[in-house]
Design a protein around this motif. Sequence first.
Motif, PDB file in Angstrom:
ATOM      1  N   ASP A 100       0.858  -1.195   0.000  1.00  0.00           N
ATOM      2  CA  ASP A 100       0.000   0.000   0.000  1.00  0.00           C
ATOM      3  C   ASP A 100       0.889   1.237   0.000  1.00  0.00           C
ATOM      4  N   VAL A 101       0.440   2.242  -0.750  1.00  0.00           N
ATOM      5  CA  VAL A 101       1.089   3.557  -0.717  1.00  0.00           C
ATOM      6  C   VAL A 101       0.013   4.578  -0.366  1.00  0.00           C
ATOM      7  N   ALA A 102       0.301   5.469   0.550  1.00  0.00           N
ATOM      8  CA  ALA A 102      -0.665   6.512   0.917  1.00  0.00           C
ATOM      9  C   ALA A 102      -1.015   7.331  -0.323  1.00  0.00           C
TER      10      ALA A 102
ATOM     11  N   ARG B 195       1.310   8.595  -4.175  1.00  0.00           N
ATOM     12  CA  ARG B 195       1.236   7.645  -5.294  1.00  0.00           C
ATOM     13  C   ARG B 195       1.744   8.248  -6.601  1.00  0.00           C
ATOM     14  N   LEU B 196       1.931   7.364  -7.570  1.00  0.00           N
ATOM     15  CA  LEU B 196       2.358   7.729  -8.928  1.00  0.00           C
ATOM     16  C   LEU B 196       3.693   8.455  -8.934  1.00  0.00           C
ATOM     17  N   ALA B 197       4.539   8.102  -8.005  1.00  0.00           N
ATOM     18  CA  ALA B 197       5.880   8.690  -7.969  1.00  0.00           C
ATOM     19  C   ALA B 197       6.946   7.617  -7.806  1.00  0.00           C
ATOM     20  N   GLY B 198       6.571   6.365  -8.063  1.00  0.00           N
ATOM     21  CA  GLY B 198       7.562   5.293  -8.034  1.00  0.00           C
ATOM     22  C   GLY B 198       7.822   4.688  -6.666  1.00  0.00           C
ATOM     23  N   VAL B 199       7.019   5.047  -5.667  1.00  0.00           N
ATOM     24  CA  VAL B 199       7.266   4.538  -4.308  1.00  0.00           C
ATOM     25  C   VAL B 199       7.038   3.022  -4.249  1.00  0.00           C
ATOM     26  N   ALA B 200       5.926   2.554  -4.794  1.00  0.00           N
ATOM     27  CA  ALA B 200       5.650   1.112  -4.756  1.00  0.00           C
ATOM     28  C   ALA B 200       6.697   0.341  -5.561  1.00  0.00           C
ATOM     29  N   THR B 201       7.106   0.906  -6.678  1.00  0.00           N
ATOM     30  CA  THR B 201       8.140   0.248  -7.490  1.00  0.00           C
ATOM     31  C   THR B 201       9.411   0.071  -6.678  1.00  0.00           C
ATOM     32  N   ARG B 202       9.784   1.115  -5.953  1.00  0.00           N
ATOM     33  CA  ARG B 202      11.001   1.034  -5.136  1.00  0.00           C
ATOM     34  C   ARG B 202      10.857  -0.008  -4.027  1.00  0.00           C
TER      35      ARG B 202
HETATM   36  C1  COA Z   1      -1.031   0.092  -6.444  1.00  0.00           C
HETATM   37  C2  COA Z   1      -0.155   1.037  -5.608  1.00  0.00           C
HETATM   38  C3  COA Z   1       0.624   0.215  -4.578  1.00  0.00           C
HETATM   39  C4  COA Z   1       0.817   1.724  -6.581  1.00  0.00           C
HETATM   40  O1  COA Z   1       1.668   2.574  -5.823  1.00  0.00           O
HETATM   41  P1  COA Z   1       2.494   3.751  -6.546  1.00  0.00           P
HETATM   42  O2  COA Z   1       3.592   4.175  -5.639  1.00  0.00           O
HETATM   43  O3  COA Z   1       1.557   4.810  -7.003  1.00  0.00           O
HETATM   44  O4  COA Z   1       3.076   2.970  -7.809  1.00  0.00           O
HETATM   45  P2  COA Z   1       4.254   3.451  -8.784  1.00  0.00           P
HETATM   46  O5  COA Z   1       4.312   4.935  -8.829  1.00  0.00           O
HETATM   47  O6  COA Z   1       5.495   2.702  -8.428  1.00  0.00           O
HETATM   48  O7  COA Z   1       3.666   2.944 -10.192  1.00  0.00           O
HETATM   49  C5  COA Z   1       4.328   1.963 -10.976  1.00  0.00           C
HETATM   50  C6  COA Z   1       3.431   1.629 -12.149  1.00  0.00           C
HETATM   51  O8  COA Z   1       2.204   1.030 -11.673  1.00  0.00           O
HETATM   52  C7  COA Z   1       1.147   1.388 -12.569  1.00  0.00           C
HETATM   53  N1  COA Z   1       0.157   2.213 -11.860  1.00  0.00           N
HETATM   54  C8  COA Z   1       0.301   2.758 -10.632  1.00  0.00           C
HETATM   55  N2  COA Z   1      -0.811   3.463 -10.309  1.00  0.00           N
HETATM   56  C9  COA Z   1      -1.652   3.367 -11.361  1.00  0.00           C
HETATM   57  C10 COA Z   1      -2.953   3.887 -11.646  1.00  0.00           C
HETATM   58  N3  COA Z   1      -3.604   4.672 -10.751  1.00  0.00           N
HETATM   59  N4  COA Z   1      -3.532   3.577 -12.809  1.00  0.00           N
HETATM   60  C11 COA Z   1      -2.897   2.789 -13.708  1.00  0.00           C
HETATM   61  N5  COA Z   1      -1.646   2.268 -13.511  1.00  0.00           N
HETATM   62  C12 COA Z   1      -1.049   2.557 -12.353  1.00  0.00           C
HETATM   63  C13 COA Z   1       1.775   2.230 -13.681  1.00  0.00           C
HETATM   64  O9  COA Z   1       2.165   1.359 -14.739  1.00  0.00           O
HETATM   65  C14 COA Z   1       2.997   2.800 -12.983  1.00  0.00           C
HETATM   66  O10 COA Z   1       4.020   3.156 -13.879  1.00  0.00           O
HETATM   67  P3  COA Z   1       4.003   4.649 -14.595  1.00  0.00           P
HETATM   68  O11 COA Z   1       3.813   5.638 -13.490  1.00  0.00           O
HETATM   69  O12 COA Z   1       5.326   4.703 -15.268  1.00  0.00           O
HETATM   70  O13 COA Z   1       2.861   4.639 -15.536  1.00  0.00           O
HETATM   71  C15 COA Z   1      -0.998   2.139  -4.910  1.00  0.00           C
HETATM   72  O14 COA Z   1      -1.836   2.749  -5.853  1.00  0.00           O
HETATM   73  C16 COA Z   1      -1.853   1.579  -3.799  1.00  0.00           C
HETATM   74  O15 COA Z   1      -1.415   1.475  -2.652  1.00  0.00           O
HETATM   75  N6  COA Z   1      -3.088   1.206  -4.134  1.00  0.00           N
HETATM   76  C17 COA Z   1      -3.929   0.490  -3.194  1.00  0.00           C
HETATM   77  C18 COA Z   1      -3.336  -0.914  -3.068  1.00  0.00           C
HETATM   78  C19 COA Z   1      -4.289  -1.936  -2.620  1.00  0.00           C
HETATM   79  O16 COA Z   1      -5.422  -2.023  -3.071  1.00  0.00           O
HETATM   80  N7  COA Z   1      -3.792  -2.778  -1.709  1.00  0.00           N
HETATM   81  C20 COA Z   1      -4.578  -3.856  -1.195  1.00  0.00           C
HETATM   82  C21 COA Z   1      -4.152  -5.168  -1.811  1.00  0.00           C
HETATM   83  S1  COA Z   1      -2.564  -5.713  -1.214  1.00  0.00           S
END
Ligand code: COA
Length: 177
Positions: free
Chosen positions: A113-115, A119-126
């Motif tokens: 989970d990312v707050a 989000r959309l800044a590469g935190v989950a990827t890292r």
């Molecule tokens: C999914 C989640 C972890 C992504 O975290 P994040 O830090 O925003 O992810 P990143 O920035 O590393 O994104 C990596 C890639 O994921 C995909 N992605 C992330 N958010 C997205 C969105 N809202 N819509 C479509 N694709 C998405 C994209 O391909 C993105 O790459 P890009 O930015 O180059 O397009 C976050 O949105 C989250 O916590 N969501 C709720 C999670 C959940 O439901 N957890 C319960 C089950 S365990």
Amino acid sequence: MTRASTRTGAAGAPARRRAAATRAPAPEPAGVVTVRPARRADLDRVIAIDATVTGVEKRSYWLSVFRRYGDGEQPERIFLVADIDGRVAGFIIGEVRDWEFGAPPCGWVFAIDVAPEFRLAGVATRMLDALRAGFRRLGVRKLRTILARDNTLILSFFRSQGMMTGPFIPLEMDLDA
Ligand SMILES: CC(C)(COP(=O)(O)OP(=O)(O)OC[C@H]1O[C@@H](n2cnc3c(N)ncnc32)[C@H](O)[C@@H]1OP(=O)(O)O)[C@@H](O)C(=O)NCCC(=O)NCCS
């Protein structure tokens, strides 16, 4: 345990990948992202992030998760947080499991989970990169997860990381019959 720091969003930072045109622009976290093992003091923030995502606050559940994964004593159990300038922005939990479902040891990610404001800044990827590095150090070569069929957000994220449909299928039944 893994520590990986990267500056994002701040002046002089590497350019962030452009978000898909269909997505609303998100604020970029300005500051140093450090992925590090979770500490007991992080739990309130972890619980709050989880409650934001799921709508349910589960303090006793998270205390037991921390006892199981958070002490760092068992290397096959990994609980990491992304820390941005001292603030927990997200978390990831995974574990190496041996021979379950007849499969050789592999790494499972079962929570990420990312707050919303980070989000959309590469935190989950890292965080996933750090988890994968930890699994590799333990000698496993396969990463697995299970997700809800209708959770297209988490599916998009895992697909973006190169994860594909695996060889297993989930089955379930009601036990009250
Ligand atoms: C999914 C989640 C972890 C992504 O975290 P994040 O830090 O925003 O992810 P990143 O920035 O590393 O994104 C990596 C890639 O994921 C995909 N992605 C992330 N958010 C997205 C969105 N809202 N819509 C479509 N694709 C998405 C994209 O391909 C993105 O790459 P890009 O930015 O180059 O397009 C976050 O949105 C989250 O916590 N969501 C709720 C999670 C959940 O439901 N957890 C319960 C089950 S365990």
